[in-house]
Motif scaffolding. Structure first.
Motif, PDB file in Angstrom:
ATOM      1  N   MET A  16       6.027   5.321   6.680  1.00 22.02           N
ATOM      2  CA  MET A  16       5.161   6.552   6.958  1.00 22.02           C
ATOM      3  C   MET A  16       4.394   6.850   5.863  1.00 22.02           C
ATOM      4  O   MET A  16       4.562   6.152   4.728  1.00 22.02           O
ATOM      5  CB  MET A  16       5.995   7.744   7.094  1.00 22.02           C
ATOM      6  CG  MET A  16       7.008   7.875   8.203  1.00 22.02           C
ATOM      7  SD  MET A  16       8.081   9.118   8.353  1.00 22.02           S
ATOM      8  CE  MET A  16       6.786  10.340   8.591  1.00 22.02           C
ATOM      9  N   HIS A  17       3.257   7.273   6.162  1.00 23.43           N
ATOM     10  CA  HIS A  17       2.174   7.330   5.035  1.00 23.43           C
ATOM     11  C   HIS A  17       2.770   8.800   4.356  1.00 23.43           C
ATOM     12  O   HIS A  17       2.857   9.721   4.856  1.00 23.43           O
ATOM     13  CB  HIS A  17       0.657   7.862   5.367  1.00 23.43           C
ATOM     14  CG  HIS A  17       0.312   6.604   6.333  1.00 23.43           C
ATOM     15  ND1 HIS A  17      -0.020   5.498   5.703  1.00 23.43           N
ATOM     16  CD2 HIS A  17       0.153   6.339   7.689  1.00 23.43           C
ATOM     17  CE1 HIS A  17      -0.373   4.473   6.533  1.00 23.43           C
ATOM     18  NE2 HIS A  17      -0.534   5.389   7.674  1.00 23.43           N
ATOM     19  N   ARG A  18       3.096   8.669   3.022  1.00 26.60           N
ATOM     20  CA  ARG A  18       3.672   9.560   2.356  1.00 26.60           C
ATOM     21  C   ARG A  18       2.448  10.008   0.993  1.00 26.60           C
ATOM     22  O   ARG A  18       2.355   8.874   0.276  1.00 26.60           O
ATOM     23  CB  ARG A  18       4.855   9.290   1.633  1.00 26.60           C
ATOM     24  CG  ARG A  18       5.973   9.167   2.787  1.00 26.60           C
ATOM     25  CD  ARG A  18       7.224   8.554   2.349  1.00 26.60           C
ATOM     26  NE  ARG A  18       8.099   8.123   3.427  1.00 26.60           N
ATOM     27  CZ  ARG A  18       8.980   8.705   4.008  1.00 26.60           C
ATOM     28  NH1 ARG A  18       9.287   9.939   3.721  1.00 26.60           N
ATOM     29  NH2 ARG A  18       9.739   8.051   4.920  1.00 26.60           N
ATOM     30  N   ARG A  19       2.132  11.257   0.851  1.00 28.76           N
ATOM     31  CA  ARG A  19       1.146  11.576  -0.144  1.00 28.76           C
ATOM     32  C   ARG A  19       2.099  12.147  -1.313  1.00 28.76           C
ATOM     33  O   ARG A  19       2.856  12.705  -1.310  1.00 28.76           O
ATOM     34  CB  ARG A  19       0.440  12.653   0.356  1.00 28.76           C
ATOM     35  CG  ARG A  19      -0.849  12.954  -0.293  1.00 28.76           C
ATOM     36  CD  ARG A  19      -1.721  14.144   0.308  1.00 28.76           C
ATOM     37  NE  ARG A  19      -3.066  14.393  -0.455  1.00 28.76           N
ATOM     38  CZ  ARG A  19      -3.812  13.580  -0.525  1.00 28.76           C
ATOM     39  NH1 ARG A  19      -3.967  12.226  -0.010  1.00 28.76           N
ATOM     40  NH2 ARG A  19      -5.010  14.048  -1.086  1.00 28.76           N
ATOM     41  N   HIS A  20       1.716  11.556  -2.400  1.00 24.03           N
ATOM     42  CA  HIS A  20       2.292  11.889  -3.771  1.00 24.03           C
ATOM     43  C   HIS A  20       1.312  12.427  -4.923  1.00 24.03           C
ATOM     44  O   HIS A  20       0.091  11.953  -4.772  1.00 24.03           O
ATOM     45  CB  HIS A  20       3.009  10.490  -4.422  1.00 24.03           C
ATOM     46  CG  HIS A  20       4.162  10.330  -3.638  1.00 24.03           C
ATOM     47  ND1 HIS A  20       3.929   9.633  -2.627  1.00 24.03           N
ATOM     48  CD2 HIS A  20       5.450  10.549  -3.839  1.00 24.03           C
ATOM     49  CE1 HIS A  20       5.340   9.352  -2.037  1.00 24.03           C
ATOM     50  NE2 HIS A  20       6.160  10.080  -2.825  1.00 24.03           N
ATOM     51  N   ARG A  46      -3.014   3.891   0.714  1.00 22.12           N
ATOM     52  CA  ARG A  46      -4.056   4.308   1.783  1.00 22.12           C
ATOM     53  C   ARG A  46      -5.110   4.953   1.059  1.00 22.12           C
ATOM     54  O   ARG A  46      -6.382   4.518   1.331  1.00 22.12           O
ATOM     55  CB  ARG A  46      -3.372   4.962   2.823  1.00 22.12           C
ATOM     56  CG  ARG A  46      -2.421   4.193   3.729  1.00 22.12           C
ATOM     57  CD  ARG A  46      -2.818   3.296   4.455  1.00 22.12           C
ATOM     58  NE  ARG A  46      -1.898   2.561   4.927  1.00 22.12           N
ATOM     59  CZ  ARG A  46      -1.902   1.159   5.049  1.00 22.12           C
ATOM     60  NH1 ARG A  46      -2.858   0.463   4.830  1.00 22.12           N
ATOM     61  NH2 ARG A  46      -0.799   0.708   5.496  1.00 22.12           N
ATOM     62  N   ASP A  47      -4.813   5.889   0.162  1.00 11.69           N
ATOM     63  CA  ASP A  47      -6.272   6.337  -0.583  1.00 11.69           C
ATOM     64  C   ASP A  47      -5.479   6.776  -2.038  1.00 11.69           C
ATOM     65  O   ASP A  47      -4.582   7.085  -2.136  1.00 11.69           O
ATOM     66  CB  ASP A  47      -6.708   7.612   0.265  1.00 11.69           C
ATOM     67  CG  ASP A  47      -5.617   8.602   0.657  1.00 11.69           C
ATOM     68  OD1 ASP A  47      -4.725   8.284   1.153  1.00 11.69           O
ATOM     69  OD2 ASP A  47      -5.829   9.809   0.375  1.00 11.69           O
ATOM     70  N   PHE A  48      -6.572   6.763  -2.870  1.00 14.94           N
ATOM     71  CA  PHE A  48      -6.262   7.084  -4.400  1.00 14.94           C
ATOM     72  C   PHE A  48      -7.258   7.979  -4.839  1.00 14.94           C
ATOM     73  O   PHE A  48      -8.567   7.582  -4.786  1.00 14.94           O
ATOM     74  CB  PHE A  48      -6.178   5.617  -4.933  1.00 14.94           C
ATOM     75  CG  PHE A  48      -5.762   5.807  -6.419  1.00 14.94           C
ATOM     76  CD1 PHE A  48      -4.642   5.708  -6.840  1.00 14.94           C
ATOM     77  CD2 PHE A  48      -6.840   5.954  -7.224  1.00 14.94           C
ATOM     78  CE1 PHE A  48      -4.323   5.410  -8.235  1.00 14.94           C
ATOM     79  CE2 PHE A  48      -6.556   5.648  -8.726  1.00 14.94           C
ATOM     80  CZ  PHE A  48      -5.242   5.707  -9.186  1.00 14.94           C
ATOM     81  N   ALA A  49      -7.071   8.998  -5.435  1.00 17.44           N
ATOM     82  CA  ALA A  49      -7.947   9.912  -6.040  1.00 17.44           C
ATOM     83  C   ALA A  49      -7.581  10.255  -7.631  1.00 17.44           C
ATOM     84  O   ALA A  49      -6.099  10.733  -7.541  1.00 17.44           O
ATOM     85  CB  ALA A  49      -8.177  10.898  -5.414  1.00 17.44           C
ATOM     86  N   CYS A  63      -2.348  10.116  -4.389  1.00 16.53           N
ATOM     87  CA  CYS A  63      -2.258   8.843  -3.603  1.00 16.53           C
ATOM     88  C   CYS A  63      -1.197   9.067  -2.279  1.00 16.53           C
ATOM     89  O   CYS A  63      -0.514   9.778  -2.233  1.00 16.53           O
ATOM     90  CB  CYS A  63      -2.101   7.552  -4.445  1.00 16.53           C
ATOM     91  SG  CYS A  63      -0.374   7.564  -5.107  1.00 16.53           S
ATOM     92  N   THR A  64      -1.976   8.360  -1.040  1.00 15.73           N
ATOM     93  CA  THR A  64      -1.045   8.105  -0.116  1.00 15.73           C
ATOM     94  C   THR A  64      -0.668   6.629   0.056  1.00 15.73           C
ATOM     95  O   THR A  64      -1.394   5.770  -0.033  1.00 15.73           O
ATOM     96  CB  THR A  64      -1.827   8.496   1.313  1.00 15.73           C
ATOM     97  OG1 THR A  64      -2.312   9.802   1.010  1.00 15.73           O
ATOM     98  CG2 THR A  64      -0.886   8.497   2.406  1.00 15.73           C
ATOM     99  N   THR A  68       8.966   3.166   3.466  1.00 20.30           N
ATOM    100  CA  THR A  68      10.268   3.708   4.369  1.00 20.30           C
ATOM    101  C   THR A  68      10.873   4.696   3.680  1.00 20.30           C
ATOM    102  O   THR A  68      10.514   5.054   2.487  1.00 20.30           O
ATOM    103  CB  THR A  68      10.817   2.335   4.514  1.00 20.30           C
ATOM    104  OG1 THR A  68      11.356   1.898   3.150  1.00 20.30           O
ATOM    105  CG2 THR A  68      10.150   1.232   5.209  1.00 20.30           C
ATOM    106  N   GLY A  69      11.974   5.355   4.544  1.00 21.24           N
ATOM    107  CA  GLY A  69      12.712   6.194   3.770  1.00 21.24           C
ATOM    108  C   GLY A  69      13.588   5.859   2.592  1.00 21.24           C
ATOM    109  O   GLY A  69      13.274   6.431   1.672  1.00 21.24           O
ATOM    110  N   SER A  70      14.117   4.755   2.503  1.00 21.12           N
ATOM    111  CA  SER A  70      14.675   4.241   1.406  1.00 21.12           C
ATOM    112  C   SER A  70      13.773   3.963   0.258  1.00 21.12           C
ATOM    113  O   SER A  70      14.065   4.075  -0.753  1.00 21.12           O
ATOM    114  CB  SER A  70      15.541   2.909   1.703  1.00 21.12           C
ATOM    115  OG  SER A  70      14.697   2.030   2.126  1.00 21.12           O
TER     116      SER A  70
END
Length: 91
Positions: A16-20, A46-49, A63-64, A68-70
């Motif tokens: 999954m795409h997860r944004r941090h 996927r993206d980085f700012a 960033c996105t 996976t969940g683990s």
């Protein structure tokens, strides 16, 4: 013929795409270090700012990352271990 294989099968785990948001020190040098670490981790970014401002002690990276969940916990722990990373927060 048997239904059960002698070899264990690997299961497919969805990503999954997860944004941090990553808060760092050291300005542009810190951003470049974190960017290199993200590239070395092997997780698809996927993206980085990055937001770096003169006179402000902390910078932020958003960033996105495809995880996976683990891998989500491992990702935060890996980046938090870097000396210039203050916080890693999922958005």
């Amino acid at each position: 013929m048997s239904v059960i294989d002698e070899r264990p099968r690997t299961t497919w785990t969805p990503r999954m795409h997860r944004r941090h948001e990553i808060v760092i020190t050291d300005g542009m040098e810190g951003v470049l270090r974190v960017g290199a670490a993200l590239a070395d981790c092997g997780f698809p970014v996927r993206d980085f700012a990055a937001e770096v401002r003169e006179g402000v002690p902390y910078s932020s990276i958003t960033c996105t990352v495809s995880l996976t969940g683990s891998e989500c916990e491992t990702f935060s722990q890996r980046l938090s271990a870097m000396p210039n990373v203050i916080a890693v927060t999922p958005c």
